[in-house]
Design a protein around this motif. Structure first.
Motif, PDB file in Angstrom:
ATOM      1  N   UNK A 233      48.387  45.177  48.059  1.00 55.48           N
ATOM      2  CA  UNK A 233      47.158  45.907  47.797  1.00 55.48           C
ATOM      3  C   UNK A 233      46.484  45.466  46.511  1.00 55.48           C
ATOM      4  N   UNK A 234      45.173  45.208  46.583  1.00 59.18           N
ATOM      5  CA  UNK A 234      44.382  44.853  45.412  1.00 59.18           C
ATOM      6  C   UNK A 234      44.276  43.366  45.137  1.00 59.18           C
ATOM      7  N   UNK A 235      45.180  42.575  45.667  1.00 63.28           N
ATOM      8  CA  UNK A 235      45.143  41.142  45.357  1.00 63.28           C
ATOM      9  C   UNK A 235      43.911  40.465  45.946  1.00 63.28           C
ATOM     10  N   UNK A 236      43.524  40.866  47.158  1.00 67.85           N
ATOM     11  CA  UNK A 236      42.366  40.215  47.771  1.00 67.85           C
ATOM     12  C   UNK A 236      41.136  40.374  46.893  1.00 67.85           C
ATOM     13  N   UNK A 237      40.893  41.567  46.378  1.00 66.37           N
ATOM     14  CA  UNK A 237      39.727  41.825  45.530  1.00 66.37           C
ATOM     15  C   UNK A 237      39.784  41.001  44.248  1.00 66.37           C
ATOM     16  N   UNK A 238      40.980  40.770  43.745  1.00 64.26           N
ATOM     17  CA  UNK A 238      41.120  40.037  42.482  1.00 64.26           C
ATOM     18  C   UNK A 238      41.238  38.529  42.700  1.00 64.26           C
ATOM     19  N   UNK A 239      41.230  38.101  43.939  1.00 60.45           N
ATOM     20  CA  UNK A 239      41.330  36.666  44.236  1.00 60.45           C
ATOM     21  C   UNK A 239      39.935  36.049  44.349  1.00 60.45           C
ATOM     22  N   UNK A 240      39.427  35.832  45.538  1.00 56.36           N
ATOM     23  CA  UNK A 240      38.186  35.071  45.677  1.00 56.36           C
ATOM     24  C   UNK A 240      37.614  35.263  47.075  1.00 56.36           C
ATOM     25  N   UNK A 241      36.330  34.957  47.194  1.00 52.61           N
ATOM     26  CA  UNK A 241      35.664  34.923  48.499  1.00 52.61           C
ATOM     27  C   UNK A 241      35.303  33.497  48.887  1.00 52.61           C
ATOM     28  N   UNK A 242      34.892  32.708  47.874  1.00 51.55           N
ATOM     29  CA  UNK A 242      34.408  31.362  48.140  1.00 51.55           C
ATOM     30  C   UNK A 242      35.430  30.303  47.724  1.00 51.55           C
ATOM     31  N   UNK A 243      35.360  29.175  48.397  1.00 56.92           N
ATOM     32  CA  UNK A 243      36.172  28.018  48.023  1.00 56.92           C
ATOM     33  C   UNK A 243      35.249  26.804  47.914  1.00 56.92           C
ATOM     34  N   UNK A 244      35.726  25.759  47.259  1.00 54.51           N
ATOM     35  CA  UNK A 244      34.900  24.560  47.076  1.00 54.51           C
ATOM     36  C   UNK A 244      35.669  23.303  47.478  1.00 54.51           C
ATOM     37  N   UNK A 245      34.941  22.324  47.956  1.00 50.77           N
ATOM     38  CA  UNK A 245      35.545  21.031  48.266  1.00 50.77           C
ATOM     39  C   UNK A 245      35.792  20.264  46.974  1.00 50.77           C
ATOM     40  N   UNK A 246      36.711  19.301  47.023  1.00 54.93           N
ATOM     41  CA  UNK A 246      37.193  18.661  45.794  1.00 54.93           C
ATOM     42  C   UNK A 246      36.245  17.625  45.225  1.00 54.93           C
ATOM     43  N   UNK A 247      35.167  17.321  45.924  1.00 57.55           N
ATOM     44  CA  UNK A 247      34.205  16.350  45.398  1.00 57.55           C
ATOM     45  C   UNK A 247      33.259  16.959  44.382  1.00 57.55           C
TER      46      UNK A 247
END
Length: 558
Positions: A233-247
């Motif tokens: 509980x709570x980890x999702x909110x404290x993690x992230x919604x977006x991700x990025x490619x490595x370039x």
């Protein structure tokens, strides 16, 4: 030299890290430095008996400074001032819990010797129970969050490991604010990130291992995670919604790290990704090419266009993720949990008298013992290979499965154990070794067959890694079993070269990663071609491997 620009590719593997300094215009490698993780080398924080493998973040910091400085010192004067980009690839899934600043807990004094506060290495299988629970709940939920990860969640991956640690350790549970992947933390470290929420999250890591997908808004829903266990509980909110490619760049070197590495704050830091994905880029991956990163385990990487993938969901692999390898394409991952590790295991078996009987001998002094043990140990695999090569395929009557470390793909099952059958009183060590080499090749063929059966076209095979360059016996056997030619990359640092390509792209020297590939490729050292007679004979042996595997899985471990 005035127009030359340089980049640094950093490849963090299971045992060591290497830094290469590369001319971003030509792909020429100016210098390479390799350093082993000091604590890991001593076997600290690990318990192989229960498949616990942990690495201290201080190890990663120590080798970062050591490799970059040593590599730059071997370059012509003035090179450091012309370095414009740096990028990391790492093993994965290798997560760790952090505090609110994004600092891995093991870097805090009170957690400095706590394995649960460290990075949980990819091959740590302590979370088998948790992975099974994730799979069970996913199939009951209205959304199957494993759908883009081959439909089976593995104990080697992000959420299973996180949940296992939370259940095991009350102190970590009380302090843990968020979770970070190894390949995300290193770029954050050297760009001076001091808030967990500011860490740029890796599309590669999160898509393949954390059940992240845009289709359902990012990570699995909070109610899914808390149904799995309220501890999440709570980890999702404290993690992230977006991700990025490595370039894409994540920032520039901080003043502190520019000084520590002997570089400037103008150096652009690229996003992180897993070693094998960047290695595939370094190897020159294109659609319909099957890239095998061959080391202690294997990781198999492919890319496919959106049109070719359509709505396909490839069963039993390690995920299909938009942009995880080359932005603008779908990255596909598979692999074996054991490859070189299987040969190393057999070597250790044969070393028993050396390391247990000879060590206790009073007839030889300690210095001579140590020298003798090292000398003989280093000759075991070459001697086995020499004799195993002489055994015709028709006499390969010993059959083995390649599951000594569980099975990654197809269809992850870390509960599986290796099996060997067909032994007689005449079975010699070289014949057993040959069976193990054939088993790793058969495991590779099972992956190729799965891709093809799921409608993925494979026209070419590329091998990278130490085994690909050094073991003609293993590679020829693999070519014969697959009945396909295998090109071997010229560079022995394809993963680091791939990282260098991402560094060059993030720094703006190339508009897309394919352009960096074209300009910086190392080319190929040689090509193995299948022996037609062996390829035909191996089909029968492979059928026996499949039958043994089926028996092993259904009868012995059902």
């Amino acid at each position: 030299m005035s127009t030359d620009k340089f980049v640094i590719g950093l490849d963090y593997g299971s045992d060591s890290a290497r830094a290469i300094v590369v001319n971003a215009m030509t792909g020429e490698t100016l210098a390479t430095s390799v350093k082993y993780y000091p604590r890991w080398q001593k076997g600290l924080y690990c318990n192989p008996a229960i498949n616990q493998y942990r690495q201290h973040p201080q190890d990663y910091i120590d080798v970062l400074e050591g490799t970059v400085k040593e590599a730059l010192a071997a370059c012509p004067t003035g090179t450091a001032e012309k370095v414009v980009g740096i990028a990391f690839d790492t093993t994965g899934s290798t997560p760790a819990f952090t505090d609110a600043t994004g600092t891995p807990l093991a870097l805090l004094p009170e957690f400095a010797e706590n394995p649960n506060a460290m990075f949980v290495l990819w091959k740590d299988h302590t979370a088998i129970k948790e992975a099974a629970e994730i799979n069970e709940l996913s199939k009951k939920w209205d959304i199957d969050y494993t759908a883009y990860e081959g439909g089976i969640y593995s104990s080697e991956w992000f959420w299973a490991k996180a949940l296992h640690v939370l259940r095991q350790d009350e102190q970590v549970r009380a302090k843990a604010y968020s979770i970070v992947e190894y390949c995300e933390w290193l770029p954050a470290l050297i760009t001076g990130v001091n808030k967990s929420s500011d860490i740029v999250r890796s599309r590669c890591a999160c898509g393949h291992k954390a059940m992240w997908h845009e289709k359902w808004g990012g990570l699995p829903a909070e109610d899914f995670l808390t149904t799995l266990d309220p501890l999440l509980g709570g980890f999702r909110e404290r993690l992230f919604d977006k991700t990025e490619t490595a370039d894409k760049p994540v920032g520039n070197l901080s003043q502190e790290w520019a000084e520590r590495l002997g570089l400037t704050t103008q150096v652009v830091v690229a996003g992180g990704a897993f070693d094998c994905h960047m290695g595939a880029v370094g190897a020159g991956i294109t659609p319909h090419t099957f890239v095998r990163v061959i080391g202690t385990s294997t990781c198999d990487i492919m890319v496919a266009s959106y049109e070719e993938m359509g709505n396909k969901l490839i069963k039993g692999i390690c995920g299909q993720v938009d942009g995880s390898v080359i932005p603008g394409m779908v990255g596909l991952e598979a692999g074996q949990s054991g490859f070189g590790d299987i040969y190393a295991w057999f070597k250790k078996v044969l070393e028993f008298p050396l390391k247990n009987i000879l060590v206790e001998s009073s007839l030889i002094d300690e210095t001579t013992k140590a020298k003798l043990i090292d000398e003989i140990s280093s000759q075991i695999i070459p001697a086995l290979t020499k004799e195993a090569e002489k055994v015709p395929v028709s006499e390969s009557t010993i059959i083995a499965t390649d599951w000594m470390n569980g099975r990654r793909t197809p269809d992850a099952n870390q509960m599986l154990k290796g099996t060997i059958t067909g032994l007689t009183l005449g079975s010699s060590a070289p014949r057993i070794f040959r069976a193990l080499v054939e088993a790793t090749a058969f495991g590779s063929k099972a992956i190729v067959d799965r891709f093809r059966n799921e409608g993925v076209q494979i026209d070419n095979v590329i091998g990278i890694g130490g085994i690909a360059l050094k073991s003609s016996f293993v590679m020829q056997t693999l070519s014969d079993v697959l009945n396909m030619p295998i090109k071997v990359c010229k560079t022995d640092q394809a993963c680091a070269l791939g990282a260098a390509m991402f560094a060059a792209t993030a720094a703006g020297l190339y508009t897309k990663i394919e352009d960096a590939q074209h300009a910086m490729s190392s080319g190929f050292a040689f090509e193995y071609k299948p022996n037609e007679a062996n390829a035909a004979a191996y089909q029968d042996v492979y059928d026996k491997y499949i039958k043994l595997g089926s028996f092993t899985e259904k009868e012995l471990f059902s």
